[in-house]
Structure formats: structure tokens, C-alpha cells
Write a protein that holds these residues in place. Structure first.
Motif: not given
Ligand SMILES: *Cc1c(COP(=O)(O)O)cnc(C)c1O
Length: 455
Positions: A168-170, A207-211, A247-248
Motif C-alpha cells: 500500500v501507499a496513501i 500492510l506493507e507500506l511501499v510508497g 525506507v519507502i
């Protein structure tokens, strides 16, 4: 002696050779051909009206944009904004050039998959992601850009159900000096909502924050707005690193670059007003490079450029149906291009050119479409030569949004042709017909005959 029919005398302004705001009016040069193919041949073969796309122009613009950004920033990825033009041939030109897909609905997501885009290269934006869409996106490892807390909660729920860890990203909305502000999408930066959403994601560990993503608006005429947006996303990225050591992977600045179309009421034409890719790229890359993000951690820069990528490659060809004088003496030209085929005529002053030799005597003309509706106006007042019935005209820069927001209304939607790099036209969407249009209709038994019911 035979009595001649009476024609009311008219006093009208002569425009030929008269200076306007920007000096002497330029000579009207007809647009006779597109990529070496004559407009009249295209219409003879494929009918009128007709949409035409130039594959060379699509590829040229993409390469120019990619080149401009990648020479200023180390890692750049474009994602094609499906809603801007989702005809498969157009999408695949961009995918062949290396673009990922950016979609905003389950329908567009399906279309990207069907075009063969790997799930991991589909960015899923928008406020309307249904549970089944999210399940599929999680399974495929797509990049889900969360729009609101309800979506975040739904993802947390789904994440526990063994479908894999959602990537996910927001989406962040913010003040970039552009008003009205687009604050209905995503989480707000200034009031701390974006930071709160990020904390919830990182604390949940599901959730995996990717961006980080933003799309600040559309037709943005100042590159500085992107400088501000990039700086704000970079500060969120450094905040995450400081607090969580995380680190995104990417910062996605969305779309919104202006195309060269002229807005209604604009003082300067769009060809002069729209910033170049260089100006946008300078602003964005300098904000990211100057940020607190450590050089080794500089994220991938994703761009979802829509209209600036495709507008110039599209043309709408048409034919004059009639000329007439309005009650006040103004000249009206009626062509076969309705506003249902040119949605963007509601905010752009589209450039319209004749497709054959014309007199240089121009007159203020209202250009109407063929619909039996008063709002069907392509140009309210255009300085235009007299085109006769059967003459052809070309509307420039119509590649963005018209082939997705078009309406089937009164007439069939026409063919769409793409001219390949060798100058060969290909039909990429057929003209609609009655069979196609009534395929989804159902008529109840008692209404199947048009005969009146017996009393
Ligand atoms: C519509 C849209 C785009 C493309 O916008 P343009 O103004 O056409 O460049 C990109 N990203 C998102 C999220 C969008 O909704």
C-alpha cells in the motif's frame, strides 16, 4: 424582369489583416494530412466524424517526457493513466514504451490485466475500490493507494485472511498553492491526517507500506505546485524513516501536467502557457534531491501523466453540414462533430482548422455540432473562413479524455483510427451500430410488438 430574392443587408466586421491582441492575425494554414495521410482519404475510407491518433506522436511525447525526467532524477517510472484514454491500442503503445498502468476502478483494473500488465505494475487509485477488487489487487501484488480510512480498515480486515500482505501507499492531499484545493481525495497533509494514516499502517504490521502518492489536480499551469508537493511527500518519507527506520520505495506525484490546449477565457494560448516537461522535471527533481532523504534512499519517482502525454496525438475530423445566419446576423457553421464526442469542448477553446484550401477572409463564426440540443456548441466565436457544405475540418489536441468520456447520444460513436509509424492507418475501434447498441437491452414480452394493446 425577374425579381431577385431579397437578402437582408448586413454590416459585419472585416477581420482579415486586422491586428488583434497579439498582433496581426496569422494566416490560416489548412491541416490537410496527419502523418502523411490525407484527411479527405481518411474520411472517405472510415467515415465522418472520425477520431485519429498518431502512434508516432504518442511515442515521441512519451520518450520526451521519460528522457526529460530521467536525465534529472536517477530512477523514474511512468504509469499510464487509463481513464485519460483506455483504448487498448493506446495503452499498449505506452506499455511497450515501458509505462506501468494507473487505474481508478475495478473495470480499469480488469482492462490493464487483460492488456497483459503484470499485477505488480498496476497502481490502483481512486475512492471506489470494491472488496472484490481489493482482494484481486492483493493477490496480484498490485500497488494499492489508499484514499480514506474506511478503505484502510477494509484492507486491514482483508490482510488477515491469508490473501497475502497488501502493498500500500496513501494518497495525500495538500496545499500546493493551487485553488480550489483538491482535498476530497486521500488524507490531508496540513492537518496531520496523512501522518496519522501512516502511523496506523506502520503500527498494524499487516500492510506493507511501499510508497507515498499525491495527485494535486489537473491542467496545473505552475511547476512550483509540484515542487511544493514533492517537498511535502519527502518530509513524510523522512518522518517515517526517523520514527520507524522504514525506507519507502517510491514517491508518486500523480498526473496533472497541462497539455497545450487553451482554456476558455485564457489570455495566452496554451502553447505558450503550459510549462514544458523540463520545467516540471526541474521543480520535482530539485525538491526531492534537496530534501532530507538520504542519497542512498532516494525513492523511485513515479509519474501518472495523462493529458500532457496524449492530447497532442489525437485529432477529430469532421464535415460541414450547413451554414446559416443567426437572427443577429452572426455566421453559424454546423458540422457533424457534437459535444458528445468532444467532452473537452466544455472547458477548452479547441483549435479548429479547415482541411482544404480556404479564403483568408475570416468572420466571427459560431461552430455548432449536429445534435438537436442548444448546448451543442464546439466554439462560441471562432475567427473562421467560410467552409462549404461537405468541406472537412480538423479539431486538434483531443487525445485526452474524449475517447473515455464520450457519450453515445443521438448518433453512433464513430470509428477510431491509429496511424502507425510507417503511415498506415489501423482501425482501433469500430463505429458503433444498432446491433452493438441494443445488445444489452431487454424488452418485456408484452412490449415486444409496437401494436397498440387491444382494449
Ligand atoms: C486522472 C488522474 C491522472 C491523470 O491526470 P492528468 O491530469 O490527465 O495528467 C493521474 N493520477 C490520478 C490519480 C488521476 O485520477
Amino acid at each position: 424582369m425577374e425579381k431577385k430574392p431579397f437578402e437582408r443587408p448586413l454590416i459585419k466586421r472585416l477581420n482579415a489583416g486586422m491586428p488583434g491582441k497579439f498582433g496581426i492575425h496569422s494566416h490560416i494554414e489548412p491541416l490537410r494530412e496527419i502523418d502523411g495521410v490525407l484527411v479527405k482519404d481518411l474520411i472517405a475510407e472510415h467515415g465522418s466524424p472520425l477520431y485519429v491518433l498518431s502512434e508516432s506522436a504518442l511515442r515521441r511525447t512519451f520518450r520526451e517526457a521519460y528522457q526529460t525526467f530521467s536525465t534529472r532524477y536517477p530512477r523514474v517510472q511512468f504509469a499510464w493513466s487509463y481513464k485519460t484514454n483506455y483504448l487498448n491500442a493506446v495503452c499498449n503503445v505506452f506499455h511497450q514504451e515501458g509505462a506501468w498502468a494507473e487505474v481508478v476502478s475495478g473495470f480499469e483494473y480488469e482492462k490493464a490485466l487483460q492488456n497483459g500488465v503484470p499485477g505488480s505494475q498496476i497502481i490502483f487509485n481512486g475512492p471506489d475500490k470494491q472488496e472484490k477488487d481489493l482482494r484481486l489487487a492483493i493477490k496480484n501484488g498490485s500497488l494499492i493507494h489508499i484514499d480514506h480510512f474506511d478503505e484502510l480498515y477494509m484492507l486491514l480486515e482483508l490482510a488477515g485472511q491469508g490473501t497475502g500482505t497488501p502493498k500500500v501507499a496513501i494518497r495525500v492531499n495538500m496545499d500546493t498553492g493551487i485553488y480550489p484545493r483538491w482535498d476530497r481525495f486521500g488524507f490531508n497533509y496540513e492537518n496531520g491526517e496523512a501522518w496519522e494514516a501512516l502511523n496506523r499502517i506502520l503500527l498494524s504490521e499487516k500492510l506493507e507500506l511501499v510508497g507515498l502518492h499525491t495527485h494535486i489536480g489537473t491542467y496545473i499551469l505552475t511547476a512550483d505546485a509540484y515542487r511544493a508537493a514533492a517537498a511535502k511527500l519527502a518530509s513524510l518519507a523522512t518522518g517515517i524513516e526517523k520514527k520507524y527506520g522504514k525506507v519507502i520505495q517510491y514517491i508518486d506525484l500523480g498526473g496533472g501536467f497541462a497539455s497545450k490546449n487553451t482554456l476558455k477565457g485564457a489570455y495566452v494560448p496554451g502553447t505558450d502557457a503550459a510549462p514544458s516537461f523540463e520545467e516540471y522535471a526541474d521543480a520535482i527533481s530539485s525538491a526531492l534531491i534537496k530534501s532530507e532523504i538520504k542519497p542512498d534512499n532516494l525513492p523511485l519517482l513515479i509519474l501518472e501523466t495523462g493529458r500532457a502525454m496524449v492530447d497532442d496525438a489525437g485529432y477529430l475530423l469532421g464535415t460541414v453540414l450547413a451554414n446559416k445566419r443567426l437572427a443577429d446576423g452572426r455566421r453559424a457553421t454546423i458540422a457533424d462533430i457534437g459535444v458528445n464526442l468532444l467532452f473537452t469542448s466544455f472547458w477548452y477553446q479547441h483549435e479548429v482548422l479547415p482541411a482544404q484550401d480556404v479564403s483568408q477572409h475570416t468572420e466571427e463564426t459560431t461552430l455548432y455540432g449536429p445534435l438537436c440540443m442548444n448546448i451543442d456548441v464546439i466554439r462560441e466565436a471562432i475567427d473562421f473562413p467560410l467552409l462549404k457544405k461537405g468541406d472537412h475540418l480538423v479539431i486538434k489536441r483531443i487525445g485526452a479524455y474524449n475517447m473515455t468520456q464520450w457519450l453515445q447520444f443521438i448518433n453512433y460513436r464513430p470509428r477510431v483510427v491509429m496511424i502507425d509509424e510507417a503511415g498506415k492507418p489501423h482501425v482501433i475501434r469500430e463505429r458503433e451500430d444498432l446491433v452493438h447498441l441494443i445488445r444489452l437491452e431487454k424488452v418485456p414480452e408484452h412490449l415486444q410488438s409496437p401494436k397498440q394493446k387491444k382494449q
